[in-house]
Design an enzyme around this catalytic site. Structure first.
Site, PDB file in Angstrom:
ATOM      1  CD  GLU A 196      -0.602 -14.251   5.654  1.00 52.63           C
ATOM      2  OE1 GLU A 196      -0.770 -13.093   5.216  1.00 52.63           O
ATOM      3  OE2 GLU A 196      -0.166 -14.484   6.802  1.00 52.63           O
ATOM      4  CE1 TYR A 228      13.856   0.886 -17.905  1.00 51.40           C
ATOM      5  CE2 TYR A 228      15.283   2.699 -17.262  1.00 51.40           C
ATOM      6  CZ  TYR A 228      14.469   2.089 -18.196  1.00 51.40           C
ATOM      7  OH  TYR A 228      14.275   2.676 -19.418  1.00 51.40           O
ATOM      8  CB  ILE A 287       6.323  -6.943   4.042  1.00 50.42           C
ATOM      9  CG1 ILE A 287       5.708  -6.015   5.081  1.00 50.42           C
ATOM     10  CG2 ILE A 287       5.274  -7.805   3.372  1.00 50.42           C
ATOM     11  CD1 ILE A 287       4.659  -5.042   4.522  1.00 50.42           C
ATOM     12  CD  GLU A 288       7.488  -5.460   8.980  1.00 53.49           C
ATOM     13  OE1 GLU A 288       6.656  -4.776   9.582  1.00 53.49           O
ATOM     14  OE2 GLU A 288       7.216  -6.593   8.514  1.00 53.49           O
ATOM     15  CE  LYS A 293       0.741 -10.495   3.292  1.00 48.24           C
ATOM     16  NZ  LYS A 293       1.205 -11.184   4.510  1.00 48.24           N
TER      17      LYS A 293
END
Length: 117
Positions: A21, A53, A72-73, A98
């Site tokens: 990863e 945006y 991801i946190e 994810k």
């Protein structure tokens, strides 16, 4: 409070704890909600009075593509700081998914909410 949303922003990222990863990009899907008062922008029909945006999508994409995190946190927390620094909003909500994290699961995600106060 009004909400501006960008949903399903899919970006290839280097993120994860496994060796593969750390070198192989994988998709993350990001949803961002910006909470702000849009009345002035609506009354004047003026983009400069509201968070753009398109700008949000560009900033998030650039950050994700150039960052490297295990979790991801952590990505969600760092994005919240970046967004709150760059946009005039009271509060944000970020969901990072994810989809390839677990072989037999459709998705894994984390959702955070942060405010300027």
């Amino acid at each position: 409070m009004d909400k501006i949303s960008v949903e399903g922003l899919t970006i290839d990222a280097i993120i994860g704890v496994h060796d593969w990863e750390k070198t192989t990009p994988q998709p993350v899907v990001i949803d961002v909600d910006l909470y702000t008062d849009t009345r002035a922008a609506a009354q004047k029909d003026d983009l400069t009075q509201t968070p753009g945006y398109g700008d949000l999508a560009r900033i998030v994409t650039d950050f994700v593509q150039t960052s490297r995190f295990n979790l991801i946190e952590t990505l969600a927390e760092q994005l919240s700081v970046l967004i709150l620094e760059n946009f005039s909003v009271a509060r944000i909500r970020i969901r990072i998914s994810k989809p390839s994290a677990i072989k037999n699961a459709t998705n894994v995600s984390v959702t955070i909410e942060r405010s300027k106060t």
